[in-house]
Design a protein around this motif. Sequence first.
Motif, PDB file in Angstrom:
ATOM      1  N   TYR A 159      -8.653  15.028   9.939  1.00  0.00           N
ATOM      2  CA  TYR A 159      -7.207  15.222   9.903  1.00  0.00           C
ATOM      3  C   TYR A 159      -6.520  13.873  10.000  1.00  0.00           C
ATOM      4  N   TYR A 160      -5.625  13.636   9.067  1.00  0.00           N
ATOM      5  CA  TYR A 160      -4.909  12.367   8.986  1.00  0.00           C
ATOM      6  C   TYR A 160      -3.531  12.519   9.595  1.00  0.00           C
ATOM      7  N   LYS A 161      -3.054  11.418  10.206  1.00  0.00           N
ATOM      8  CA  LYS A 161      -1.743  11.455  10.852  1.00  0.00           C
ATOM      9  C   LYS A 161      -1.119  10.063  10.830  1.00  0.00           C
ATOM     10  N   VAL A 162       0.190  10.058  11.014  1.00  0.00           N
ATOM     11  CA  VAL A 162       0.936   8.811  11.172  1.00  0.00           C
ATOM     12  C   VAL A 162       1.357   8.767  12.629  1.00  0.00           C
ATOM     13  N   ASP A 163       0.864   7.784  13.372  1.00  0.00           N
ATOM     14  CA  ASP A 163       1.276   7.697  14.774  1.00  0.00           C
ATOM     15  C   ASP A 163       1.633   6.285  15.217  1.00  0.00           C
ATOM     16  N   ILE A 197       2.696  10.334   3.240  1.00  0.00           N
ATOM     17  CA  ILE A 197       3.230   9.843   4.513  1.00  0.00           C
ATOM     18  C   ILE A 197       4.349  10.741   5.003  1.00  0.00           C
ATOM     19  N   LYS A 198       5.285  11.075   4.120  1.00  0.00           N
ATOM     20  CA  LYS A 198       6.417  11.929   4.509  1.00  0.00           C
ATOM     21  C   LYS A 198       5.917  13.294   4.973  1.00  0.00           C
ATOM     22  N   ALA A 245      -5.209   0.247   5.448  1.00  0.00           N
ATOM     23  CA  ALA A 245      -4.049  -0.611   5.675  1.00  0.00           C
ATOM     24  C   ALA A 245      -3.427  -0.394   7.050  1.00  0.00           C
ATOM     25  N   GLY A 246      -3.936   0.594   7.780  1.00  0.00           N
ATOM     26  CA  GLY A 246      -3.405   0.857   9.110  1.00  0.00           C
ATOM     27  C   GLY A 246      -2.185   1.758   9.126  1.00  0.00           C
ATOM     28  N   VAL A 247      -1.881   2.378   7.979  1.00  0.00           N
ATOM     29  CA  VAL A 247      -0.732   3.274   7.896  1.00  0.00           C
ATOM     30  C   VAL A 247      -1.061   4.615   8.538  1.00  0.00           C
ATOM     31  N   VAL A 294       0.839  -1.202   0.000  1.00  0.00           N
ATOM     32  CA  VAL A 294       0.000   0.000   0.000  1.00  0.00           C
ATOM     33  C   VAL A 294       0.874   1.252   0.000  1.00  0.00           C
ATOM     34  N   MET A 295       1.962   1.218   0.740  1.00  0.00           N
ATOM     35  CA  MET A 295       2.844   2.380   0.826  1.00  0.00           C
ATOM     36  C   MET A 295       3.615   2.611  -0.475  1.00  0.00           C
ATOM     37  N   ALA A 296       3.801   1.565  -1.288  1.00  0.00           N
ATOM     38  CA  ALA A 296       4.675   1.611  -2.454  1.00  0.00           C
ATOM     39  C   ALA A 296       4.041   2.340  -3.642  1.00  0.00           C
TER      40      ALA A 296
END
Length: 92
Positions: A75-79, A27-28, A62-64, A17-19
């Motif tokens: 609001y989306y975040k990576v935690d 994500i970055k 995907a849980g990313v 999914v990240m690729a």
Amino acid sequence: MKNKNDNLEKTAEVLKVMAHPVRLKIIKNLIDNGPCNVGSLQEKFNIPQPTVSSHLGKLKRAGVLNSDRNGTEIYYKVDSKFILSLAEAIFN
């Protein structure tokens, strides 16, 4: 052994999914700048809002990513420590 294989399969799915270049940029950006909504990401990357929403949905399923609602805005975040460690390996 089954548990280890389950973890490998989950990791492979997350990496699939990240690729994607746009998803990696999202994500970055979220890691570097903190939580953002669809509109902010759409303006930053100059891509159509439905495209951004589609990528965010795939990353979230995907849980990313995780999300928080503030009124009508999401609001989306990576935690996730796992995702943050993967991202560190990818981006550094």
